[in-house]
Design an enzyme around this catalytic site. Structure first.
Site, PDB file in Angstrom:
ATOM      1  N   GLU A   1       0.844  -1.194   0.000  1.00 48.35           N
ATOM      2  CA  GLU A   1       0.000   0.000   0.000  1.00 48.35           C
ATOM      3  C   GLU A   1       0.881   1.245   0.000  1.00 48.35           C
ATOM      4  O   GLU A   1       1.791   1.376   0.826  1.00 48.35           O
ATOM      5  CB  GLU A   1      -0.907   0.007   1.229  1.00 48.35           C
TER       6      GLU A   1
ATOM      7  N   TYR B   1      -6.384   7.265  -0.611  1.00 45.92           N
ATOM      8  CA  TYR B   1      -7.237   8.370  -1.054  1.00 45.92           C
ATOM      9  C   TYR B   1      -7.516   9.193   0.188  1.00 45.92           C
ATOM     10  O   TYR B   1      -8.102   8.694   1.149  1.00 45.92           O
ATOM     11  CB  TYR B   1      -8.515   7.754  -1.611  1.00 45.92           C
TER      12      TYR B   1
ATOM     13  N   ARG C   1     -15.631   3.800   3.425  1.00 49.10           N
ATOM     14  CA  ARG C   1     -16.453   4.934   3.848  1.00 49.10           C
ATOM     15  C   ARG C   1     -15.608   6.180   3.971  1.00 49.10           C
ATOM     16  O   ARG C   1     -15.984   7.255   3.517  1.00 49.10           O
ATOM     17  CB  ARG C   1     -17.130   4.637   5.187  1.00 49.10           C
TER      18      ARG C   1
ATOM     19  N   TYR D   1     -11.948  -5.311   9.959  1.00 51.00           N
ATOM     20  CA  TYR D   1     -11.397  -4.851  11.236  1.00 51.00           C
ATOM     21  C   TYR D   1     -11.285  -6.032  12.201  1.00 51.00           C
ATOM     22  O   TYR D   1     -12.254  -6.382  12.873  1.00 51.00           O
ATOM     23  CB  TYR D   1     -12.286  -3.757  11.826  1.00 51.00           C
TER      24      TYR D   1
ATOM     25  N   LYS E   1     -21.039  -6.207   2.887  1.00 48.44           N
ATOM     26  CA  LYS E   1     -20.216  -5.611   1.823  1.00 48.44           C
ATOM     27  C   LYS E   1     -19.769  -6.670   0.818  1.00 48.44           C
ATOM     28  O   LYS E   1     -19.784  -6.432  -0.398  1.00 48.44           O
ATOM     29  CB  LYS E   1     -18.996  -4.907   2.423  1.00 48.44           C
TER      30      LYS E   1
END
Length: 299
Positions: free
Chosen positions: A17, A49, A107, A149, A169
């Protein structure tokens, strides 16, 4: 290529990442670090982002360049907090035009100053599940990842409800989940067991952060609800007293190596490294696992 297709190979992998610098003057250093990390041939890389879309343009340009100039399979993070449908659709359309095949649907965090967050008037985008639904409807060919999580989302009423939301999701069309950072592998292993018992069958990729600086710990952990084992914290603090930041980094890298190796040996599909754009540390970790140099899209 959709990351889900790469995951079907059932081979152990590393993914990375990246965090795009806001200041374009820092981009040459960023791409130098990215080039070093390309050498470990990750299965895919993701590009973050910023909150409320604050680095949206940077994310778009960097993810396209990593895809088209560095031959990496890329995934763009996309947050929907405070976004309009038009802005989200515009970002997705631009990704497709750039040849990027994967999105991490999030989110996002509310404004740091505590200000009210402006939502789309139609009531869209109050959670990542809404974003998954839109992406799957507008661009069904895109691969979709979501966040998980292991220690529970800080805002979740319970661990059970948090798992139910993750399942929603994935059931709405996400292909896999990447976990937030954790430092005790038993947390991930227990989370995976509970997820499978709850009917979640899709890949759950563990996210690992090598601690390189004591100053970053509180901020990073507070945002994702992770806990630092007391013994590990003591080793980091002792290292700082003995040798300063360099000694802290040595302990943090060693812990990340042990974590990653143990996770792979105990059934994790791969390991997602939160690089903080620190090439040397991450190359050292990947090389210790023997996974570098044999991954890539279709190669």
């Amino acid at each position: 290529m959709r990351i889900a297709e790469l995951l079907r190979r059932k081979e152990k992998f590393i993914s990375l990442e990246f965090f795009p610098p806001r200041d374009r003057a820092l981009w040459p250093a960023f791409f130098t670090a990215a080039e070093k990390l390309c050498a470990v041939n990750p299965l895919f890389v993701s590009v973050t982002y910023g909150a409320m879309g604050s680095t949206r343009d940077n994310t778009m340009e960097i993810v396209a360049r990593l895809k088209n100039e560095c031959d990496l399979e890329t995934m763009a993070h996309l947050t929907c907090m405070g976004a309009s449908a038009a802005s989200v659709n515009g970002f997705l359309d631009a990704l497709v035009r750039a040849g990027v095949d994967n999105v991490l649907a999030l989110r996002g965090d509310p404004p740091a100053d505590g200000a009210a967050c402006p939502f789309d008037g139609s009531g869209n985008f109050r959670c990542a599940a809404d974003l998954v639904t839109l992406i799957r409807a507008r661009h069904p060919s895109l691969g979709i990842g979501v966040a998980a999580y292991p220690e529970g989302h800080p805002e979740a009423p319970s661990a059970e409800e948090d798992l139910a939301f993750l399942k929603r999701k994935l059931d709405l069309g996400a292909d896999f989940a990447i976990t937030q950072l954790f430092f005790d592998n038993s947390v991930y292993l227990d989370f995976t067991r509970r997820a499978r018992a709850a009917g979640i069958a899709k890949p759950l990729i563990p996210g690992i952060l090598p601690i390189l600086n004591l100053g970053t710990i509180d901020r990073l952990i507070s945002k994702c609800g992770a806990h630092l084992p007391p013994g590990y914290l003591s080793r980091l603090e002792d290292a700082h007293r003995r040798g300063g930041p360099a000694a802290v980094a040595e302990v943090g890298i060693a812990h990340a190596k042990t974590q990653a190796r143990d996770l792979l040996e105990r059934g994790a599909p791969g390991v997602h490294l939160y690089t903080l754009n620190k090439a040397e540390a991450c190359v050292e970790i990947v090389n210790s696992l023997g996974l570098g140099g044999n991954r890539g899209r279709g190669r």
